[in-house]
Design a protein around this motif. Structure first.
Motif, PDB file in Angstrom:
ATOM      1  N   MET A   1      43.559  -2.823 -53.408  1.00 13.23           N
ATOM      2  CA  MET A   1      42.585  -2.111 -52.588  1.00 13.23           C
ATOM      3  C   MET A   1      41.200  -2.726 -52.792  1.00 13.23           C
ATOM      4  SD  MET A   1      41.986   1.996 -52.243  1.00 13.23           S
ATOM      5  CE  MET A   1      41.244   2.246 -53.859  1.00 13.23           C
ATOM      6  N   LEU A   2      40.414  -2.724 -51.734  1.00 16.33           N
ATOM      7  CA  LEU A   2      39.041  -3.230 -51.775  1.00 16.33           C
ATOM      8  C   LEU A   2      38.110  -2.063 -51.483  1.00 16.33           C
ATOM      9  CD1 LEU A   2      37.176  -5.815 -51.847  1.00 16.33           C
ATOM     10  CD2 LEU A   2      37.418  -5.842 -49.365  1.00 16.33           C
ATOM     11  N   LEU A  68      38.170  -9.224 -63.274  1.00 26.21           N
ATOM     12  CA  LEU A  68      39.617  -9.316 -63.103  1.00 26.21           C
ATOM     13  C   LEU A  68      40.199 -10.272 -64.140  1.00 26.21           C
ATOM     14  CD1 LEU A  68      39.874  -9.552 -59.206  1.00 26.21           C
ATOM     15  CD2 LEU A  68      40.292  -7.541 -60.638  1.00 26.21           C
ATOM     16  N   ALA A  69      41.267  -9.871 -64.788  1.00 26.94           N
ATOM     17  CA  ALA A  69      41.860 -10.697 -65.836  1.00 26.94           C
ATOM     18  C   ALA A  69      42.438 -11.991 -65.276  1.00 26.94           C
ATOM     19  CB  ALA A  69      42.944  -9.909 -66.568  1.00 26.94           C
ATOM     20  N   GLU A  74      45.294 -11.511 -58.289  1.00 28.29           N
ATOM     21  CA  GLU A  74      44.931 -10.225 -57.712  1.00 28.29           C
ATOM     22  C   GLU A  74      44.226 -10.338 -56.373  1.00 28.29           C
ATOM     23  OE1 GLU A  74      43.832  -6.929 -60.137  1.00 28.29           O
ATOM     24  OE2 GLU A  74      43.852  -8.167 -61.944  1.00 28.29           O
ATOM     25  N   ALA A  75      43.423 -11.386 -56.178  1.00 19.03           N
ATOM     26  CA  ALA A  75      42.660 -11.532 -54.943  1.00 19.03           C
ATOM     27  C   ALA A  75      42.677 -12.981 -54.475  1.00 19.03           C
ATOM     28  CB  ALA A  75      41.225 -11.063 -55.147  1.00 19.03           C
ATOM     29  N   GLY A  76      43.258 -13.214 -53.308  1.00 20.45           N
ATOM     30  CA  GLY A  76      43.235 -14.531 -52.689  1.00 20.45           C
ATOM     31  C   GLY A  76      42.113 -14.588 -51.675  1.00 20.45           C
ATOM     32  N   PRO A 146      48.728 -12.969 -54.463  1.00 20.40           N
ATOM     33  CA  PRO A 146      47.844 -11.832 -54.744  1.00 20.40           C
ATOM     34  C   PRO A 146      48.170 -10.596 -53.912  1.00 20.40           C
ATOM     35  CG  PRO A 146      46.764 -13.335 -53.241  1.00 20.40           C
ATOM     36  CD  PRO A 146      48.073 -13.986 -53.621  1.00 20.40           C
ATOM     37  N   GLY A 147      47.724  -9.460 -54.416  1.00 21.41           N
ATOM     38  CA  GLY A 147      47.894  -8.216 -53.688  1.00 21.41           C
ATOM     39  C   GLY A 147      46.788  -7.949 -52.701  1.00 21.41           C
TER      40      GLY A 147
END
Length: 240
Positions: A1-2, A68-69, A74-76, A146-147
Motif C-alpha cells: 500500500m502507498l 525499507l529493509a 517491496e517497491a519497484g 515487489p508488492g
C-alpha cells in the motif's frame, strides 16, 4: 500500500505539492493524473526518497522508502527510463541491481524475457530507443518481485503493441494483489487500464474516485478530466 499523508513541498516561492493526502491500495491499477506542473513528478519523487518533503510523509507498506529493509523487494520504481549506466549492457545493469539486493541472477533472465529484451541483453542501453529503454526500466522495477509498483509514464515511446503489453502487465500485477500506481498523459490508455484515479491540480487533491465515478455522464475520460481540471491548468496551457 502507498499512503500519502499531508505532504507539502515548496521550491523557493513555488509550492509544488500542498497538504496532499491519498491512499493507493492493493488489487487495483490506480492512475495519477493532473495538468503539467500539478505536482505529480514531485509526489512520486518524494515517495521513493529522491525529494524530501517540507512536511508530511509518504509511506510504503507503513514505512518511508528509505527505511525499507529491502526496497527492490517491496517497491519497484520507474521514474526515468534513461537513468542507466552508459557503459553497462542491459543485462549488466540489471545484474548489478540484483547482486546488491541479494536477488538471484536467474531473475535477471526472467525479467528480460518478460519485457521482451532477451535478444538485446548484451547491448548497451545508450543505443536503445525510448520504447526499449522503457521496457528495461520496467524490468528493473519488477526485478525484486515487489508488492508495490510505481511507474511514471511507462508507455511513453512504446508502439501500439508495447502499449497493449504494458496494459496487460499492469492489470495482471493488480490481479495478483499488488499495488499499482502510474501516471500517463494518454487518456485513452488510462481509461482502458486504470480502476481508480487520483487527480491533482496545483499541488492539491482534486479527486480520488473510481474510473466509473469520474466518467459518469461523460463520453470519455478525456472529457471528464477536462471538465474537472479546467481551473487548474497553467496559464497559457491547453489540455488538448
Amino acid at each position: 500500500m502507498l499512503d500519502v499523508r499531508a505532504v507539502t513541498k515548496n521550491f523557493g516561492r513555488h509550492t509544488a505539492v500542498q497538504d496532499l493526502s491519498f491512499t493507493v491500495r492493493p488489487g487495483a491499477v490506480t492512475g495519477f493524473l493532473g495538468p503539467n506542473g500539478a505536482g505529480k513528478s514531485t509526489t512520486m519523487r518524494i515517495a521513493v526518497g529522491l525529494t524530501r518533503p517540507d512536511s508530511g510523509r509518504i509511506l510504503i507498506n507503513g514505512l518511508p522508502y528509505d527505511r525499507l529493509a529491502a526496497p527492490l523487494h517491496e517497491a519497484g520504481v520507474l521514474l526515468d527510463a534513461r537513468a542507466v549506466h552508459p557503459r553497462r549492457s542491459a543485462y549488466q545493469h540489471l545484474a548489478v541491481l540484483a547482486t546488491t539486493h541479494g536477488i538471484p541472477l536467474r531473475r535477471v533472465d526472467e525479467v528480460l524475457g518478460l519485457v521482451g529484451l532477451s535478444g538485446v541483453a548484451g547491448r548497451r542501453p545508450g543505443g536503445f530507443s525510448l520504447g526499449m529503454s522503457q521496457r528495461l526500466g520496467i524490468a528493473a522495477a519488477l526485478l525484486g518481485d515487489p508488492g508495490v509498483v510505481i511507474l511514471d509514464e511507462p508507455v511513453n515511446g512504446l508502439d501500439p503493441e508495447g502499449i497493449r503489453w504494458v496494459r496487460t502487465l499492469l492489470r495482471s500485477l493488480a490481479a495478483e494483489g499488488r499495488t499499482v500506481f502510474l501516471s500517463s498523459h494518454l487518456m485513452s490508455e488510462m481509461e482502458m487500464t486504470a480502476d481508480r484515479l487520483i487527480v491533482i491540480g496545483r499541488g492539491r487533491l482534486v479527486a480520488d474516485v473510481t474510473m466509473a465515478e469520474l466518467t459518469a455522464g461523460h463520453q470519455s475520460l478525456e472529457d471528464a478530466y477536462f471538465d474537472l481540471t479546467r481551473d487548474y491548468t497553467l496559464e497559457g496551457e491547453s489540455h488538448r
